[in-house]
Write an enzyme that holds these catalytic residues in place. Sequence first.
Site, short mmCIF file in Angstrom:
data_model
loop_
_atom_site.label_atom_id
_atom_site.label_comp_id
_atom_site.label_asym_id
_atom_site.label_seq_id
_atom_site.Cartn_x
_atom_site.Cartn_y
_atom_site.Cartn_z
CD GLU A 129 -17.51 12.13 23.10
OE1 GLU A 129 -17.33 12.08 21.87
OE2 GLU A 129 -17.33 13.16 23.77
CG HIS A 180 -8.39 4.10 -0.56
ND1 HIS A 180 -9.48 3.28 -0.41
CD2 HIS A 180 -7.31 3.30 -0.64
CE1 HIS A 180 -9.07 2.02 -0.43
NE2 HIS A 180 -7.76 2.00 -0.56
CG ASP A 204 3.67 -6.79 7.64
OD1 ASP A 204 3.07 -6.25 6.68
OD2 ASP A 204 3.09 -7.45 8.52
CB SER A 263 7.28 -4.82 1.06
OG SER A 263 6.04 -4.39 0.55
NE ARG A 275 -2.86 3.30 0.64
CZ ARG A 275 -3.37 2.13 0.29
NH1 ARG A 275 -4.00 1.40 1.19
NH2 ARG A 275 -3.23 1.67 -0.92
NE ARG A 310 -3.65 -4.12 4.73
CZ ARG A 310 -2.57 -4.75 4.28
NH1 ARG A 310 -1.87 -5.53 5.09
NH2 ARG A 310 -2.22 -4.63 3.04
CG ASP A 321 -1.77 0.24 7.87
OD1 ASP A 321 -2.57 1.15 7.62
OD2 ASP A 321 -1.63 -0.76 7.15
NE ARG A 323 -27.80 10.71 10.17
CZ ARG A 323 -28.47 11.64 9.51
NH1 ARG A 323 -27.91 12.25 8.48
NH2 ARG A 323 -29.70 11.96 9.85
NE ARG A 372 14.61 15.98 -2.49
CZ ARG A 372 15.28 16.40 -1.42
NH1 ARG A 372 15.27 15.69 -0.31
NH2 ARG A 372 15.96 17.53 -1.47
NE ARG A 417 -2.11 -4.60 -1.91
CZ ARG A 417 -1.66 -4.09 -0.77
NH1 ARG A 417 -0.70 -4.68 -0.09
NH2 ARG A 417 -2.19 -3.00 -0.28
CB THR A 439 2.67 1.01 5.98
OG1 THR A 439 1.30 0.80 6.36
CG2 THR A 439 3.54 0.62 7.16
CG ASP A 498 1.18 -2.40 10.14
OD1 ASP A 498 2.15 -1.78 9.66
OD2 ASP A 498 0.43 -3.12 9.46
N GLY A 544 0.84 -1.20 0.00
CA GLY A 544 0.00 0.00 0.00
C GLY A 544 0.87 1.25 0.00
CE LYS A 552 -19.63 14.43 25.07
NZ LYS A 552 -18.26 14.66 25.51
P1 ATP Z 1 0.90 -2.60 3.41
O1 ATP Z 1 0.74 -3.35 4.69
O2 ATP Z 1 1.14 -1.15 3.62
O3 ATP Z 1 -0.14 -2.87 2.40
P2 ATP Z 1 2.81 -4.59 2.59
O4 ATP Z 1 4.22 -4.48 2.15
O5 ATP Z 1 2.57 -5.38 3.85
O6 ATP Z 1 2.26 -3.12 2.71
P3 ATP Z 1 1.74 -6.72 0.96
O7 ATP Z 1 0.71 -6.68 -0.11
O8 ATP Z 1 1.54 -7.62 2.10
O9 ATP Z 1 1.93 -5.20 1.41
O10 ATP Z 1 3.15 -7.12 0.30
C1 ATP Z 1 3.62 -6.49 -0.88
C2 ATP Z 1 4.23 -7.52 -1.81
O11 ATP Z 1 5.33 -8.16 -1.16
C3 ATP Z 1 3.32 -8.67 -2.21
O12 ATP Z 1 2.48 -8.35 -3.29
C4 ATP Z 1 4.31 -9.77 -2.59
O13 ATP Z 1 4.77 -9.60 -3.91
C5 ATP Z 1 5.46 -9.52 -1.62
N1 ATP Z 1 5.34 -10.48 -0.50
C6 ATP Z 1 4.44 -10.45 0.52
N2 ATP Z 1 4.58 -11.51 1.34
C7 ATP Z 1 5.60 -12.25 0.82
C8 ATP Z 1 6.24 -13.47 1.20
N3 ATP Z 1 5.85 -14.17 2.29
N4 ATP Z 1 7.25 -13.92 0.43
C9 ATP Z 1 7.65 -13.24 -0.65
N5 ATP Z 1 7.08 -12.08 -1.05
C10 ATP Z 1 6.08 -11.58 -0.35
#
Ligand code: ATP
Length: 319
Positions: A187, A249, A103, A105, A252, A171, A127, A243, A21, A72, A125, A129, A11, A213
């Site tokens: 709240e 998005h 993670d 990636s 992002r 996420r 998130d 509501r 850069r 992805r 990211t 996370d 993402g 309130k």
């Molecule tokens: P975000 O959490 O911000 O979406 P991310 O890096 O966690 O980012 P993912 O879609 O999980 O996003 O991973 C990005 C790409 O990394 C995947 O499309 C895939 O090509 C590669 N990837 C993810 N998991 C694995 C894995 N276990 N082994 C090899 N490649 C992976």
Amino acid sequence: MKRIGVLTSGGDAPGMNAAVRAVVRKAIFHELDVYGVYNGFEGLMEGNIKKMELGSVGDIIQRGGTILYSARSMDFKTDKGQKIAIEQMKKFGIEGLIVIGGDGSFRGAQKLTEKGFPCIGVPGTIDNDIPGTDYTIGFDTALNTIVDAVDKIRDTATSHERTYVIEVMGRDAGDLALWAGLANGAESVIIPEKQESFESVVAKLKRGQVRGKKHSIIILAEGIGSGMDYGKRIEEETKMDTRVTVLGHIQRGGSPSGYDRVLASRLGAKAVDLLMDGIGGRMVGIQNNVVVSHDFSEILDKKHEINMNMYELSNQLSI
Ligand code: ATP
């Protein structure tokens, strides 16, 4: 090392461009060649790779998204896909790769490193996370987008004496919701890491109503489930005009905050330093305002944790 590559993956997040850069300029400063890989791991396997110059990253520090695009790729998860990726890099003479992403990636980057191709991860990211870093690139900007949006919703919530459930991204992590909850004086904050019971949320809303309130704001992390469903339940139970806004998005995009630009610059530069020292298999991060790095295995086996003191504080301030 004479020639490195850089890609963005998963993402997108505001500040990824500032990180690209920093990588390109720092590499050129040290007289390395640097190649941009387009469309993440997908583009890596296809050989969608171009040489970057100083000017290639001009006028992007302030731009959201990623000029290298992101994708992805299922094929890259396979052994075959990773071997193809390494072959492509060899073809271009690239000896080390910087992966800006989340993670997932880094799991990909770890696989390449295990196959003998050194990679460094840069956490990008919204998130927040990822273990091993206090902040990820994009979190601060997304937080500010949420804060601004909730301020606006608060105006109309007061005018019409409404309760608002606002669903935010993150996420499985509750950081964006928790920080926004504190910053917006919500709240209740509903996050995956700490479930406040529905009864307690309702009781708080009713107490607020008795106290006179004019509005109530509940911030719900997407990891909990549908904000729409939650809002419906709240309205049924409290009979208050409720509501729901799903921010989506919008969180992002946008120009990265000053903090994210500085973070991206520091982390991108550190990633180049590590590769120049012949080090791979690590993620850079920031802890207590010091740039650090951790082995991928330390990051990927751990679970990100939220700051429970902040959660308690949010509750204490929203009585
Ligand atoms: P975000 O959490 O911000 O979406 P991310 O890096 O966690 O980012 P993912 O879609 O999980 O996003 O991973 C990005 C790409 O990394 C995947 O499309 C895939 O090509 C590669 N990837 C993810 N998991 C694995 C894995 N276990 N082994 C090899 N490649 C992976």
